[in-house]
Design an enzyme around this catalytic site. Structure first.
Site, PDB file in Angstrom:
ATOM      1  N   GLU A  78     -26.291   2.762 -10.353  1.00 18.96           N
ATOM      2  CA  GLU A  78     -24.861   2.461 -10.328  1.00 18.96           C
ATOM      3  C   GLU A  78     -24.433   2.182  -8.900  1.00 18.96           C
ATOM      4  O   GLU A  78     -24.654   3.002  -8.001  1.00 18.96           O
ATOM      5  CB  GLU A  78     -24.010   3.601 -10.903  1.00 18.96           C
ATOM      6  CG  GLU A  78     -22.521   3.275 -10.827  1.00 18.96           C
ATOM      7  CD  GLU A  78     -21.639   4.167 -11.686  1.00 18.96           C
ATOM      8  OE1 GLU A  78     -20.630   4.650 -11.162  1.00 18.96           O
ATOM      9  OE2 GLU A  78     -21.964   4.375 -12.863  1.00 18.96           O
ATOM     10  N   ASP A 101     -25.478   0.818   2.244  1.00 16.82           N
ATOM     11  CA  ASP A 101     -25.174  -0.479   1.654  1.00 16.82           C
ATOM     12  C   ASP A 101     -26.086  -0.786   0.468  1.00 16.82           C
ATOM     13  O   ASP A 101     -27.316  -0.700   0.565  1.00 16.82           O
ATOM     14  CB  ASP A 101     -25.324  -1.572   2.724  1.00 16.82           C
ATOM     15  CG  ASP A 101     -25.099  -2.947   2.163  1.00 16.82           C
ATOM     16  OD1 ASP A 101     -23.940  -3.274   1.850  1.00 16.82           O
ATOM     17  OD2 ASP A 101     -26.090  -3.690   2.009  1.00 16.82           O
ATOM     18  N   ASP A 120     -14.687  -4.207  -5.662  1.00 17.62           N
ATOM     19  CA  ASP A 120     -13.537  -4.780  -4.964  1.00 17.62           C
ATOM     20  C   ASP A 120     -13.496  -6.283  -5.242  1.00 17.62           C
ATOM     21  O   ASP A 120     -14.454  -6.995  -4.947  1.00 17.62           O
ATOM     22  CB  ASP A 120     -13.680  -4.528  -3.458  1.00 17.62           C
ATOM     23  CG  ASP A 120     -12.371  -4.763  -2.717  1.00 17.62           C
ATOM     24  OD1 ASP A 120     -11.600  -5.655  -3.129  1.00 17.62           O
ATOM     25  OD2 ASP A 120     -12.120  -4.050  -1.723  1.00 17.62           O
ATOM     26  N   LYS A 149      -7.962 -12.345  -1.899  1.00 18.53           N
ATOM     27  CA  LYS A 149      -7.612 -13.454  -0.999  1.00 18.53           C
ATOM     28  C   LYS A 149      -8.796 -14.397  -0.843  1.00 18.53           C
ATOM     29  O   LYS A 149      -9.932 -13.958  -0.678  1.00 18.53           O
ATOM     30  CB  LYS A 149      -7.182 -12.906   0.366  1.00 18.53           C
ATOM     31  CG  LYS A 149      -5.867 -12.147   0.339  1.00 18.53           C
ATOM     32  CD  LYS A 149      -5.471 -11.692   1.727  1.00 18.53           C
ATOM     33  CE  LYS A 149      -4.152 -10.928   1.701  1.00 18.53           C
ATOM     34  NZ  LYS A 149      -3.762 -10.416   3.029  1.00 18.53           N
ATOM     35  N   ASP A 204     -10.865  -5.125 -13.398  1.00 10.74           N
ATOM     36  CA  ASP A 204      -9.496  -5.350 -13.874  1.00 10.74           C
ATOM     37  C   ASP A 204      -8.898  -6.594 -13.216  1.00 10.74           C
ATOM     38  O   ASP A 204      -7.697  -6.826 -13.273  1.00 10.74           O
ATOM     39  CB  ASP A 204      -8.605  -4.122 -13.642  1.00 10.74           C
ATOM     40  CG  ASP A 204      -8.596  -3.659 -12.192  1.00 10.74           C
ATOM     41  OD1 ASP A 204      -9.293  -4.281 -11.354  1.00 10.74           O
ATOM     42  OD2 ASP A 204      -7.903  -2.673 -11.887  1.00 10.74           O
ATOM     43  N   THR A 242     -14.026   5.506 -16.311  1.00 12.32           N
ATOM     44  CA  THR A 242     -13.776   6.079 -14.983  1.00 12.32           C
ATOM     45  C   THR A 242     -12.314   6.520 -14.842  1.00 12.32           C
ATOM     46  O   THR A 242     -11.444   6.084 -15.599  1.00 12.32           O
ATOM     47  CB  THR A 242     -14.091   5.063 -13.873  1.00 12.32           C
ATOM     48  OG1 THR A 242     -13.093   4.027 -13.894  1.00 12.32           O
ATOM     49  CG2 THR A 242     -15.472   4.441 -14.050  1.00 12.32           C
ATOM     50  N   LYS A 243     -12.080   7.367 -13.846  1.00 12.63           N
ATOM     51  CA  LYS A 243     -10.709   7.824 -13.565  1.00 12.63           C
ATOM     52  C   LYS A 243      -9.818   6.632 -13.179  1.00 12.63           C
ATOM     53  O   LYS A 243      -8.662   6.525 -13.600  1.00 12.63           O
ATOM     54  CB  LYS A 243     -10.733   8.852 -12.431  1.00 12.63           C
ATOM     55  CG  LYS A 243      -9.382   9.503 -12.154  1.00 12.63           C
ATOM     56  CD  LYS A 243      -9.432  10.418 -10.945  1.00 12.63           C
ATOM     57  CE  LYS A 243     -10.178  11.696 -11.242  1.00 12.63           C
ATOM     58  NZ  LYS A 243     -10.094  12.672 -10.117  1.00 12.63           N
ATOM     59  N   GLU A 292     -10.154   3.609 -14.149  1.00 12.99           N
ATOM     60  CA  GLU A 292      -9.915   2.854 -15.373  1.00 12.99           C
ATOM     61  C   GLU A 292      -8.795   3.477 -16.204  1.00 12.99           C
ATOM     62  O   GLU A 292      -7.905   2.773 -16.704  1.00 12.99           O
ATOM     63  CB  GLU A 292     -11.206   2.798 -16.182  1.00 12.99           C
ATOM     64  CG  GLU A 292     -11.163   1.972 -17.433  1.00 12.99           C
ATOM     65  CD  GLU A 292     -12.523   1.872 -18.097  1.00 12.99           C
ATOM     66  OE1 GLU A 292     -12.613   1.174 -19.113  1.00 12.99           O
ATOM     67  OE2 GLU A 292     -13.489   2.493 -17.601  1.00 12.99           O
TER      68      GLU A 292
END
Length: 204
Positions: free
Chosen positions: A40, A92, A115, A119, A151, A180-181, A183
């Site tokens: 994950e 990373d 993320d 932009k 989302d 998930t929280k 979500e």
């Protein structure tokens, strides 16, 4: 970062943590039991990944995140129940996939709410790119799965388009996962959740 999270990191990292400086890993040795491995990327505070590991003791999990409070929180949870089928990288994700993970070893990769960098000038920072998908195809076993949840509808469309260019990934209907929280909070605000599920074709 809370004092308890900091303490968990300091006291128990040697048990649950892995480092990219250790190089390519033999995860059958790391986990001591040979089981399917799910990676994950970006586990946040770690609660959903922890629940998944508890519910599925016949699978080994690797969580990757650079957020130290989240790492500390996940270690707290793991130490509370002495959970042994989950290990953590705090570096990373791309570097870990390239350096620490052998080809064709992962049974699944999951990416929950990456993320979207909305932009246009930041689009190059998005994790899911042609290069990332190529890396996925190397690290997943034949028949291995990838799930991504977002989302952001524009990001969802971009990811869908990128995978449509690949003949080795087949779109599938669903995979089991933990909510998930982030979500739950998003749904409460009326945000629409978009999911994509793919399987690496066994024939390629």
């Amino acid at each position: 970062m809370t004092a308890a999270q900091e303490r968990a990191l300091e006291d128990h990292w040697d048990i649950y943590g892995l480092g990219v400086d250790e190089g390519e890993q033999d995860f059958d040795q790391v986990f001591e039991l040979v089981r399917p491995i799910i990676l994950e990327i970006g586990f946040g505070m770690g609660e959903s990944l922890y629940k998944q590991a508890l519910k599925d003791p016949d699978t080994n999990f690797i969580g990757v995140d650079v957020h130290r409070p989240g790492i500390g929180n996940l270690i707290q949870l793991l130490e509370r129940t002495k959970t042994k089928n989950l290990k953590i990288y705090g570096e990373d994700a791309i570097e870990i996939m390239k350096t620490a993970i052998k080809d064709s070893v992962l049974s699944g990769v999951q990416l929950l709410f990456p993320d979207p960098w909305p932009k246009k000038k930041h689009h190059k920072r998005r994790l899911v790119t042609k290069d990332f998908i190529e890396l996925l195809s190397q690290k997943l076993r034949k028949g291995g799965t990838f799930l991504v949840v977002t989302d952001s509808f524009p990001y969802y469309e971009v990811i869908q388009d990128l995978f449509s260019l690949r003949s080795d990934f087949l779109k599938i209907s669903s995979l089991t996962r933990e909510e998930t929280k982030y979500e739950r909070r998003g749904k409460a605000l009326g945000n629409e959740i978009h999911e994509l599920f793919f399987r690496l074709d066994q024939k390629h």
